[in-house]
Design an enzyme around this catalytic site. Structure first.
Site, mmCIF file in Angstrom:
data_model
loop_
_atom_site.group_PDB
_atom_site.id
_atom_site.type_symbol
_atom_site.label_atom_id
_atom_site.label_comp_id
_atom_site.label_asym_id
_atom_site.label_seq_id
_atom_site.Cartn_x
_atom_site.Cartn_y
_atom_site.Cartn_z
ATOM 1 N N ASN A 1 44.134 33.138 36.534
ATOM 2 C CA ASN A 1 43.388 31.891 35.526
ATOM 3 C C ASN A 1 44.197 31.898 33.855
ATOM 4 O O ASN A 1 44.519 30.418 34.229
ATOM 5 C CB ASN A 1 42.453 31.901 35.525
ATOM 6 C CG ASN A 1 41.872 33.642 34.950
ATOM 7 O OD1 ASN A 1 42.102 34.339 34.807
ATOM 8 N ND2 ASN A 1 40.737 33.950 34.092
ATOM 9 N N LYS B 1 52.259 43.487 37.469
ATOM 10 C CA LYS B 1 52.300 42.583 38.364
ATOM 11 C C LYS B 1 51.116 41.841 38.513
ATOM 12 O O LYS B 1 50.090 41.628 38.314
ATOM 13 C CB LYS B 1 51.695 43.756 39.736
ATOM 14 C CG LYS B 1 52.490 43.287 40.758
ATOM 15 C CD LYS B 1 52.110 41.758 41.527
ATOM 16 C CE LYS B 1 50.268 41.803 42.168
ATOM 17 N NZ LYS B 1 49.849 40.739 42.795
ATOM 18 N N PRO B 2 52.214 40.227 37.979
ATOM 19 C CA PRO B 2 50.731 38.991 37.825
ATOM 20 C C PRO B 2 50.365 38.485 39.528
ATOM 21 O O PRO B 2 51.062 38.885 40.385
ATOM 22 C CB PRO B 2 52.151 37.923 37.538
ATOM 23 C CG PRO B 2 53.116 38.621 37.370
ATOM 24 C CD PRO B 2 53.147 39.888 38.483
ATOM 25 N N GLU C 1 38.794 44.012 33.116
ATOM 26 C CA GLU C 1 38.178 43.694 32.547
ATOM 27 C C GLU C 1 37.635 42.603 34.606
ATOM 28 O O GLU C 1 38.292 41.441 35.114
ATOM 29 C CB GLU C 1 39.177 42.652 32.022
ATOM 30 C CG GLU C 1 38.851 41.820 31.243
ATOM 31 C CD GLU C 1 37.247 42.528 30.352
ATOM 32 O OE1 GLU C 1 36.832 41.112 29.547
ATOM 33 O OE2 GLU C 1 37.813 43.909 29.808
ATOM 34 N N LEU C 2 36.579 42.421 34.965
ATOM 35 C CA LEU C 2 36.306 41.925 36.396
ATOM 36 C C LEU C 2 35.531 41.075 35.696
ATOM 37 O O LEU C 2 35.786 40.330 34.841
ATOM 38 C CB LEU C 2 35.297 43.114 36.820
ATOM 39 C CG LEU C 2 36.694 44.791 36.893
ATOM 40 C CD1 LEU C 2 35.378 45.599 37.636
ATOM 41 C CD2 LEU C 2 37.776 44.524 37.419
ATOM 42 N N CYS D 1 36.952 34.403 32.747
ATOM 43 C CA CYS D 1 35.730 35.529 33.233
ATOM 44 C C CYS D 1 34.655 35.356 32.120
ATOM 45 O O CYS D 1 33.129 35.485 32.231
ATOM 46 C CB CYS D 1 36.509 36.617 32.997
ATOM 47 S SG CYS D 1 37.840 36.746 31.431
ATOM 48 N N GLU E 1 29.111 35.037 41.287
ATOM 49 C CA GLU E 1 30.154 34.657 40.346
ATOM 50 C C GLU E 1 31.176 33.276 40.734
ATOM 51 O O GLU E 1 31.108 32.920 42.323
ATOM 52 C CB GLU E 1 31.241 35.333 39.578
ATOM 53 C CG GLU E 1 32.714 34.582 38.588
ATOM 54 C CD GLU E 1 33.677 36.229 38.239
ATOM 55 O OE1 GLU E 1 33.824 36.456 37.116
ATOM 56 O OE2 GLU E 1 33.791 36.574 39.472
#
Length: 469
Positions: free
Chosen positions: A134, A157-158, A229-230, A263, A361
Site C-alpha cells: 500500500n 523484500k518488498p 505491524e499487522l 492500516c 479488515e
C-alpha cells in the site's frame, strides 16, 4: 534469474517482469551484507549519519523517477509524491535524533557503592524487512532507516504486487556505496520472503494477520525477535456532544485517503443515536464529493484497488452486507474503469455485527456507520474485535474524550481528528491484540528495537563481601 509478471492496477494488465530471487539468490545478496556490517558498525554513528544523509540527497535528486515508478505500482499520484517526500524527511529526522537516542551514557554507580556500571550495546547484525503494497517505498524503509543508523545491515523484500520502484531505488542507492554495501533489496513472492526469514537475525514485517502469525512462529523457532505491524479494523466513536461537521470531514479523510488502503484507515464508526442522522448526512455529503482518478490520474481522490487479490475481498464484503440488509448511503460497487478495479467511495448503515464489512479488515474506500444508544455501548462494540491498531474519539468535552480513549483497546487514539498516527512520528504506540507484536515503530523506542543492550559491571577495588572466606 526467473521473473514474474506484475499487474498495473490502472489497466489490469501485466506490464512489468519482476526478477524473482530464489533461496540461493537471497543468500548471495545477504552474504556481503554480513561481511560488511562489522565495518559499518565500527565506522561509528557519525559515519552512518553522513551516509544516510547522502541517501536522502540522492532520493531528492531522483525524486521524479521514483514517483513515476510508484505511480505505476499503485495507480495514484499525490500519495506517491507525498510518500517520497515523507521518506526523505524521515531519513533526515532520524539522522538528527540518533545521537541522543543511541547515547550509551557514561559510567554510573550501582546501588552497591563499590560497583560501577557502564552501558553499551551491539546491533543485530542483519535485519530483514518484509514490506506491503500500500505504501511500497515508505514501508520498505521505515524500519530499515533506524536499523541502519543503529549499526545493522538490512535486507528488504518488498511486496511483489508493487516492486517497480525497486529499480529506481536501487539506482539511487548505488550512488551511496557505503550504504549499498549494507543495504540490499530482493524481489519475488512468498518463497523469497521465506528465504529472508531463514537468514536474518531480526525481522520487521508489515502485512496481514494471517501471514504475520506464520512469520511469528518461524521467528520464535529461530529464537529471533519479530516486530510485526499487522491488520486493523480501526473504530471511531462520535459522541453526542461531538463536533459533527468536524467529525464527518475528519472521518471522510481518515477512511478514504489512499482509497482506504492503509492500516491506519478508520473502518468502523459508532455514532450516538441523538446525532446519528445529522452526522450521516454530513459524512455522505463529504464522501460524495470524492471521485476516482480516472481517466485523468491527476484528478480525483480515489485511486484503484492496488492488489488484485484485494478486489475479491472488497466485492465479497459488499455483497455480504447487501445480502444481510445493509443500507447503501452512497457508492456500494466495485467498478471497472479502463481495466482497473475501483471501489466507489461508500458509506453503509443499517449494519449488524455479523457482517464481514463490520468485523473483518476491508482495506478499501468503505465506511460502515453504526448507531449506538450510549458511549458505553460504543466502547464495547469498538473493543469487540481481534484488532487493536488505532482508533478515534470525537467529543467536545476533552475529559470525556480521554476517558473513552483510555477504555479503547488500541495503540494510538486520535482525539477530535482521524488517523493522526500516520502523521505524528514521535508518539510511541504498540499494536494491541492481533494487530501486531513487538516494540513501537514510532517514537524514541523505535531505534532501540535493533540493538542488544550490554552492561560492563566493574568492581572498583573492594573485596566483595559475598565471596567465600
Amino acid at each position: 534469474m526467473e521473473s514474474m509478471a506484475i499487474l498495473n492496477p490502472r489497466t489490469g494488465k501485466s506490464d512489468f517482469d519482476l526478477p524473482v530471487f530464489d533461496h540461493d539468490g537471497v543468500c548471495a545478496a545477504l552474504l556481503p551484507l554480513r561481511n560488511n556490517q562489522k565495518t559499518w558498525w565500527e565506522a561509528g554513528l557519525a559515519y552512518r549519519i553522513d551516509s544516510l544523509l547522502l541517501l536522502a540527497d540522492a532520493l531528492a535528486e531522483n525524486r521524479q523517477a521514483i514517483i513515476d515508478a510508484l505511480v505505476n505500482d499503485t495507480g495514484r499520484v499525490s500519495e506517491s509524491a507525498l510518500e517520497v517526500d515523507v521518506t526523505i524527511g524521515t531519513i533526515r529526522r532520524w539522522c538528527a535524533q540518533a545521537p541522543d537516542l543511541l547515547d550509551a551514557q557514561g559510567k554510573k554507580k550501582a546501588e552497591i557503592p563499590f560497583i560501577e556500571i557502564q552501558q553499551s550495546y551491539l546491533p543485530y547484525s542483519l535485519v530483514g524487512v518484509i514490506s506491503p503494497w500500500n505504501f511500497p517505498l515508505l514501508l520498505s524503509l521505515v524500519d530499515a532507516i533506524p536499523a541502519l543508523l543503529a549499526g545493522s545491515a538490512v535486507i528488504i523484500k518488498p511486496s511483489e504486487v508493487t516492486s517497480r520502484f525497486v529499480q529506481p531505488l536501487q539506482t539511487t542507492l548505488n550512488e551511496v556505496p557505503a550504504l549499498s554495501a549494507v543495504l540490499a533489496l530482493v524481489t519475488g513472492a512468498g518463497s523469497t520472503g521465506q528465504a529472508v526469514i531463514q537468514q536474518v537475525d531480526s525481522l520487521c514485517f508489515t502485512g496481514s494477520v494471517a501471514t504475520g502469525r506464520k512469520l511469528a512462529e518461524v521467528c520464535a523457532g529461530r529464537f529471533i525477535p519479530a516486530f510485526l505491524e499487522l491488520g486493523g479494523k480501526d473504530p471511531a466513536i462520535v459522541c453526542a456532544d461531538g463536533d459533527i461537521e468536524l467529525a464527518a470531514k475528519a472521518l471522510c479523510w481518515g477512511s478514504m485517503v489512499n482509497a482506504g488502503q492503509s492500516c491506519m484507515s478508520l473502518e468502523r464508526v459508532y455514532v450516538h443515536q441523538s446525532v446519528a442522522n445529522k452526522f450521516i448526512a454530513k459524512l455522505v455529503e463529504s464522501v460524495q464529493k470524492l471521485s476516482h482518478n480516472y481517466p485523468d490520474i491527476k484528478r480525483g481522490e480515489i485511486g484503484p484497488i492496488i492488489s488484485e487479490k484485494q478486489v475479491q475481498i472488497v466485492k465479497s464484503q459488499l455483497q455480504d452486507a447487501k445480502d444481510k440488509g445493509a443500507k447503501i448511503m452512497c457508492g456500494g460497487e466495485v467498478v471497472n474503469l479502463g481495466g482497473g478495479q475501483y471501489c466507489q467511495p461508500t458509506v453503509l448503515t443499517n449494519l449488524t455485527e455479523d457482517m464481514l464489512v463490520v468485523k473483518e479488515e476491508t482495506f478499501s474506500a468503505i465506511l460502515p456507520v453504526i448507531t449506538v444508544e450510549s458511549d458505553e455501548q460504543a466502547v464495547s462494540m469498538a473493543n469487540d474485535s481481534e484488532y487493536g491498531l488505532s482508533a478515534a474519539v470525537f467529543s467536545q468535552d476533552l475529559e470525556h474524550a480521554y476517558s473513552i480513549a483510555n477504555q479503547l483497546e488500541a495503540g494510538a487514539i486520535s482525539i477530535n481528528d482521524a488517523s493522526l498516527t500516520a502523521l505524528i512520528h514521535e508518539a510511541e504506540k504498540q499494536s494491541f491484540k492481533y494487530s501486531g507484536l513487538g516494540g513501537s515503530r514510532m517514537g524514541e523506542e523505535s531505534i532501540r528495537r535493533f540493538i542488544r543492550k550490554k552492561a560492563f559491571i566493574r568492581n572498583t577495588g573492594v573485596p566483595s563481601p559475598w565471596w567465600f572466606d
